[in-house]
Scaffold this active site. Structure first.
Site, PDB file in Angstrom:
ATOM      1  N   ASP A  56      87.735  49.003  28.463  1.00  0.00           N
ATOM      2  CA  ASP A  56      88.156  49.385  27.118  1.00  0.00           C
ATOM      3  C   ASP A  56      89.567  49.927  27.242  1.00  0.00           C
ATOM      4  O   ASP A  56      89.771  51.061  27.703  1.00  0.00           O
ATOM      5  CB  ASP A  56      87.205  50.447  26.553  1.00  0.00           C
ATOM      6  CG  ASP A  56      87.636  50.955  25.183  1.00  0.00           C
ATOM      7  OD1 ASP A  56      88.686  50.509  24.681  1.00  0.00           O
ATOM      8  OD2 ASP A  56      86.919  51.799  24.617  1.00  0.00           O
ATOM      9  N   TYR A 147      91.867  49.018   8.626  1.00  0.00           N
ATOM     10  CA  TYR A 147      92.215  47.784   9.318  1.00  0.00           C
ATOM     11  C   TYR A 147      93.635  47.348   8.981  1.00  0.00           C
ATOM     12  O   TYR A 147      94.432  47.021   9.877  1.00  0.00           O
ATOM     13  CB  TYR A 147      91.221  46.686   8.938  1.00  0.00           C
ATOM     14  CG  TYR A 147      91.414  45.396   9.673  1.00  0.00           C
ATOM     15  CD1 TYR A 147      91.074  45.292  11.023  1.00  0.00           C
ATOM     16  CD2 TYR A 147      91.927  44.262   9.039  1.00  0.00           C
ATOM     17  CE1 TYR A 147      91.245  44.100  11.713  1.00  0.00           C
ATOM     18  CE2 TYR A 147      92.097  43.070   9.718  1.00  0.00           C
ATOM     19  CZ  TYR A 147      91.756  42.991  11.056  1.00  0.00           C
ATOM     20  OH  TYR A 147      91.935  41.820  11.737  1.00  0.00           O
ATOM     21  N   THR A 182      85.124  33.685  13.821  1.00  0.00           N
ATOM     22  CA  THR A 182      84.876  34.477  15.019  1.00  0.00           C
ATOM     23  C   THR A 182      83.612  35.306  14.817  1.00  0.00           C
ATOM     24  O   THR A 182      83.090  35.395  13.699  1.00  0.00           O
ATOM     25  CB  THR A 182      86.048  35.426  15.312  1.00  0.00           C
ATOM     26  OG1 THR A 182      86.115  36.399  14.251  1.00  0.00           O
ATOM     27  CG2 THR A 182      87.370  34.678  15.406  1.00  0.00           C
TER      28      THR A 182
END
Length: 273
Positions: A56, A147, A182
């Protein structure tokens, strides 16, 4: 010493990152595939020949380890694809601060940490960086604050690299896809199908509904974005730096004020709230 160009791809376990890693392997690159989930990275290693390195990169230690894996195995770093990202929704007034922090750590801080760790080696190789942002960095939708802000920040982070390091031979460019099929987009489309009552078609019906006003009328496939990423990493784009390439089927070329001439548009229940 490895003679192949070496590229680190983050978020390589699925979607655009996986497609980019596979395409780069096909093109003869040595690919170091980073991501949080070990299993898809190991599958990518078996099938395409990438080096799997689960991590990560939202922490300095993990970013350093990904760079070290590339150097220990291949001795150089020629390119980076900053693709790892997550999506969370919310308006400024109601978003979760935990979601905000997680999105910023993954979508902005992670790329920064990896760039910091890799920059001396990118300079040595006169390498290239491609950041996978989104049309949300350029246009916004309702309830999309975390986002959209994170992708706008990523865009300017990438442009900062373009401005600050081009004289040292490092190029940095950005791709901004619209809807791409996706895993992350599939989850959002499945929720949309339920919310909009689109019947049994599920994500397929939702993709069709979400993209029918786009000039191309369909979502992209991950490979289509990967092709652009590969070109931006290559010597063929040697004078392309700081550019933003939209891969959106014409979405950002369209004037929404003209849609009413071709479609009868009515708001969904709660859409105006």
């Amino acid at each position: 010493m490895n003679d192949k160009r070496v590229v680190i791809v983050t978020g390589a376990g699925s979607g655009i990152g996986e497609a980019a890693a596979r395409l780069l392997c096909e093109g003869g690159h040595s690919v170091v595939a980073g991501g949080r989930r070990a299993e898809p990275l190991e599958r990518l290693a078996r099938e395409a020949g990438a080096l799997a390195h689960p991590c990560d990169v939202g922490t300095p230690e993990a970013a350093d380890s990904l760079v070290r894996a590339a150097l220990d195995t291949y001795g150089r770093i020629d390119g980076i694809v900053l693709n790892a990202g997550i999506g969370r929704g919310g308006t400024v007034g109601d978003l979760s601060l935990d979601d905000w922090d997680e999105v910023m750590r993954t979508n902005v801080t992670g790329p920064l940490l990896l760039l910091r760790a890799a920059m001396p080696h990118l300079i040595e190789a006169r390498g290239a960086v491609v950041s996978v942002a989104s049309v949300s960095a350029l246009r916004n939708g309702r309830g999309n604050a975390p986002y959209a802000v994170s992708k706008s920040a990523l865009l300017q982070l990438a442009r900062s690299v373009a401005v600050d390091y081009a004289h040292l031979g490092v190029r940095s460019n950005i791709v901004c896809p619209s809807w791409v099929r996706t895993e992350m987009a599939d989850r959002r489309m499945s929720r949309f199908a339920d919310e909009a009552g689109l019947g049994d078609g599920g994500a397929d019906s939702a993709y069709a509904e979400a993209t029918r006003l786009l000039p191309m009328g369909r979502p992209a496939e991950p490979r289509e974005v990967a092709e652009a990423i590969s070109w931006l990493l290559s010597p063929a784009s040697s004078y392309v730096n700081g550019s933003v390439l939209t891969i959106d089927g014409g979405a950002t070329a369209l004037d929404p004020g003209t849609l009413a001439f071709d479609f009868r548009i009515t708001p969904r229940e709660d859409a105006a709230l």
